[in-house]
Design a protein around this motif. Structure first.
Motif, PDB file in Angstrom:
ATOM      1  N   MET A 231      57.689  47.777  49.227  1.00 52.49           N
ATOM      2  CA  MET A 231      56.835  46.794  48.572  1.00 52.49           C
ATOM      3  C   MET A 231      55.400  47.307  48.601  1.00 52.49           C
ATOM      4  O   MET A 231      54.842  47.566  49.655  1.00 52.49           O
ATOM      5  N   MET A 232      54.811  47.480  47.426  1.00 54.10           N
ATOM      6  CA  MET A 232      53.416  47.910  47.332  1.00 54.10           C
ATOM      7  C   MET A 232      52.511  46.680  47.317  1.00 54.10           C
ATOM      8  O   MET A 232      52.868  45.649  46.742  1.00 54.10           O
ATOM      9  N   LYS A 233      51.356  46.829  47.967  1.00 59.94           N
ATOM     10  CA  LYS A 233      50.372  45.745  48.011  1.00 59.94           C
ATOM     11  C   LYS A 233      49.006  46.284  47.628  1.00 59.94           C
ATOM     12  O   LYS A 233      48.644  47.401  48.011  1.00 59.94           O
ATOM     13  N   ALA A 234      48.255  45.479  46.894  1.00 61.66           N
ATOM     14  CA  ALA A 234      46.849  45.774  46.604  1.00 61.66           C
ATOM     15  C   ALA A 234      46.029  44.821  47.460  1.00 61.66           C
ATOM     16  O   ALA A 234      46.215  43.600  47.383  1.00 61.66           O
ATOM     17  N   ILE A 235      45.133  45.379  48.287  1.00 65.18           N
ATOM     18  CA  ILE A 235      44.385  44.585  49.258  1.00 65.18           C
ATOM     19  C   ILE A 235      42.898  44.879  49.131  1.00 65.18           C
ATOM     20  O   ILE A 235      42.477  46.038  49.044  1.00 65.18           O
ATOM     21  N   TRP A 236      42.098  43.806  49.143  1.00 67.21           N
ATOM     22  CA  TRP A 236      40.634  43.956  49.184  1.00 67.21           C
ATOM     23  C   TRP A 236      40.058  42.793  49.963  1.00 67.21           C
ATOM     24  O   TRP A 236      40.492  41.642  49.793  1.00 67.21           O
ATOM     25  N   ASN A 237      39.094  43.084  50.814  1.00 65.74           N
ATOM     26  CA  ASN A 237      38.426  42.046  51.607  1.00 65.74           C
ATOM     27  C   ASN A 237      39.451  41.256  52.425  1.00 65.74           C
ATOM     28  O   ASN A 237      39.370  40.029  52.517  1.00 65.74           O
ATOM     29  N   ASN A 238      40.433  41.962  52.988  1.00 73.76           N
ATOM     30  CA  ASN A 238      41.500  41.370  53.813  1.00 73.76           C
ATOM     31  C   ASN A 238      42.369  40.366  53.072  1.00 73.76           C
ATOM     32  O   ASN A 238      42.997  39.503  53.689  1.00 73.76           O
ATOM     33  N   GLN A 239      42.420  40.477  51.760  1.00 69.43           N
ATOM     34  CA  GLN A 239      43.229  39.564  50.953  1.00 69.43           C
ATOM     35  C   GLN A 239      44.214  40.367  50.099  1.00 69.43           C
ATOM     36  O   GLN A 239      43.819  41.334  49.452  1.00 69.43           O
ATOM     37  N   VAL A 240      45.475  39.960  50.105  1.00 70.47           N
ATOM     38  CA  VAL A 240      46.461  40.589  49.231  1.00 70.47           C
ATOM     39  C   VAL A 240      46.243  40.055  47.816  1.00 70.47           C
ATOM     40  O   VAL A 240      46.314  38.853  47.573  1.00 70.47           O
ATOM     41  N   LEU A 241      45.955  40.970  46.878  1.00 70.38           N
ATOM     42  CA  LEU A 241      45.677  40.603  45.489  1.00 70.38           C
ATOM     43  C   LEU A 241      46.927  40.662  44.627  1.00 70.38           C
ATOM     44  O   LEU A 241      47.040  39.939  43.640  1.00 70.38           O
ATOM     45  N   ALA A 242      47.837  41.561  45.000  1.00 71.76           N
ATOM     46  CA  ALA A 242      49.082  41.751  44.244  1.00 71.76           C
ATOM     47  C   ALA A 242      50.096  42.396  45.164  1.00 71.76           C
ATOM     48  O   ALA A 242      49.723  43.158  46.056  1.00 71.76           O
ATOM     49  N   GLU A 243      51.370  42.102  44.939  1.00 71.00           N
ATOM     50  CA  GLU A 243      52.428  42.804  45.663  1.00 71.00           C
ATOM     51  C   GLU A 243      53.687  42.836  44.817  1.00 71.00           C
ATOM     52  O   GLU A 243      54.029  41.872  44.147  1.00 71.00           O
ATOM     53  N   SER A 244      54.317  44.012  44.836  1.00 70.90           N
ATOM     54  CA  SER A 244      55.509  44.204  44.013  1.00 70.90           C
ATOM     55  C   SER A 244      56.275  45.435  44.472  1.00 70.90           C
ATOM     56  O   SER A 244      55.679  46.388  44.965  1.00 70.90           O
TER      57      SER A 244
ATOM     58  N   GLU B 166      58.060  46.800  42.093  1.00 65.48           N
ATOM     59  CA  GLU B 166      58.325  47.312  40.751  1.00 65.48           C
ATOM     60  C   GLU B 166      57.068  47.864  40.085  1.00 65.48           C
ATOM     61  O   GLU B 166      56.874  47.705  38.884  1.00 65.48           O
ATOM     62  N   THR B 167      56.204  48.519  40.879  1.00 67.91           N
ATOM     63  CA  THR B 167      55.020  49.133  40.284  1.00 67.91           C
ATOM     64  C   THR B 167      55.452  50.380  39.506  1.00 67.91           C
ATOM     65  O   THR B 167      56.508  50.949  39.762  1.00 67.91           O
ATOM     66  N   ILE B 168      54.612  50.766  38.562  1.00 68.78           N
ATOM     67  CA  ILE B 168      54.823  51.989  37.796  1.00 68.78           C
ATOM     68  C   ILE B 168      53.657  52.914  38.124  1.00 68.78           C
ATOM     69  O   ILE B 168      52.498  52.515  38.004  1.00 68.78           O
ATOM     70  N   VAL B 169      53.961  54.142  38.562  1.00 66.77           N
ATOM     71  CA  VAL B 169      52.903  55.079  38.943  1.00 66.77           C
ATOM     72  C   VAL B 169      52.611  56.013  37.777  1.00 66.77           C
ATOM     73  O   VAL B 169      53.495  56.705  37.270  1.00 66.77           O
ATOM     74  N   ILE B 170      51.356  56.003  37.340  1.00 65.42           N
ATOM     75  CA  ILE B 170      50.887  56.894  36.281  1.00 65.42           C
ATOM     76  C   ILE B 170      49.560  57.484  36.729  1.00 65.42           C
ATOM     77  O   ILE B 170      48.655  56.749  37.135  1.00 65.42           O
ATOM     78  N   GLU B 171      49.467  58.797  36.660  1.00 67.95           N
ATOM     79  CA  GLU B 171      48.246  59.518  37.035  1.00 67.95           C
ATOM     80  C   GLU B 171      47.758  59.100  38.427  1.00 67.95           C
ATOM     81  O   GLU B 171      46.568  58.953  38.661  1.00 67.95           O
ATOM     82  N   GLY B 172      48.700  58.871  39.336  1.00 65.74           N
ATOM     83  CA  GLY B 172      48.355  58.533  40.711  1.00 65.74           C
ATOM     84  C   GLY B 172      47.997  57.082  40.958  1.00 65.74           C
ATOM     85  O   GLY B 172      47.695  56.709  42.092  1.00 65.74           O
ATOM     86  N   ASN B 173      48.020  56.257  39.925  1.00 62.11           N
ATOM     87  CA  ASN B 173      47.698  54.831  40.080  1.00 62.11           C
ATOM     88  C   ASN B 173      48.958  53.983  40.006  1.00 62.11           C
ATOM     89  O   ASN B 173      49.804  54.197  39.137  1.00 62.11           O
ATOM     90  N   HIS B 174      49.052  53.016  40.909  1.00 63.81           N
ATOM     91  CA  HIS B 174      50.153  52.054  40.865  1.00 63.81           C
ATOM     92  C   HIS B 174      49.748  50.924  39.917  1.00 63.81           C
ATOM     93  O   HIS B 174      48.734  50.263  40.119  1.00 63.81           O
ATOM     94  N   TYR B 175      50.555  50.711  38.895  1.00 62.25           N
ATOM     95  CA  TYR B 175      50.354  49.598  37.970  1.00 62.25           C
ATOM     96  C   TYR B 175      51.303  48.475  38.379  1.00 62.25           C
ATOM     97  O   TYR B 175      52.513  48.668  38.433  1.00 62.25           O
ATOM     98  N   PHE B 176      50.726  47.299  38.667  1.00 61.09           N
ATOM     99  CA  PHE B 176      51.494  46.151  39.126  1.00 61.09           C
ATOM    100  C   PHE B 176      51.892  45.265  37.946  1.00 61.09           C
ATOM    101  O   PHE B 176      51.074  45.018  37.051  1.00 61.09           O
ATOM    102  N   PRO B 177      53.124  44.752  37.965  1.00 60.19           N
ATOM    103  CA  PRO B 177      53.534  43.840  36.892  1.00 60.19           C
ATOM    104  C   PRO B 177      52.593  42.631  36.833  1.00 60.19           C
ATOM    105  O   PRO B 177      52.102  42.173  37.870  1.00 60.19           O
TER     106      PRO B 177
END
Length: 94
Positions: free
Chosen positions: A1-14, A16-27
């Motif tokens: 499960m991938m998570k995007a976190i900023w300021n100690n807050q989970v912004l997105a988690e999935s 089913e991310t798609i990795v393009i050019e080193g970036n995880h794209y979240f649904p």
């Protein structure tokens, strides 16, 4: 499960991310919309199309244009249409 976190807050988690050019794209349905504000910023990618941006707002702290997505894509980028990626200090981790 991938998570995007900023300021100690989970912004997105999935898982089913798609990795393009080193970036995880979240649904689109995996982001916590209460932390995202539309931005007027747009950039262009020669093969993906025009990107739109979100400013992240957590507890009154803003991270301008820290997330981007492609509301419409060129043919080669169809799989990430509407998916959201992060930068500017947002940590993406498993």
């Amino acid at each position: 499960m991938m998570k995007a976190i900023w300021n100690n807050q989970v912004l997105a988690e999935s898982d089913e991310t798609i990795v393009i050019e080193g970036n995880h794209y979240f649904p689109p349905n995996s982001i916590k919309k209460e932390f995202f504000k539309e931005s007027n910023t747009h950039t262009s990618c020669p093969w993906k199309g025009q990107a739109s941006y979100y400013t992240i707002d957590v507890d009154g702290n803003e991270n301008k244009d820290a997330a981007w997505y492609y509301p419409e894509t060129k043919e080669a980028a169809k799989p990430i249409k509407g998916y959201v990626a992060f930068w500017r200090g947002v940590s993406v981790e498993a």
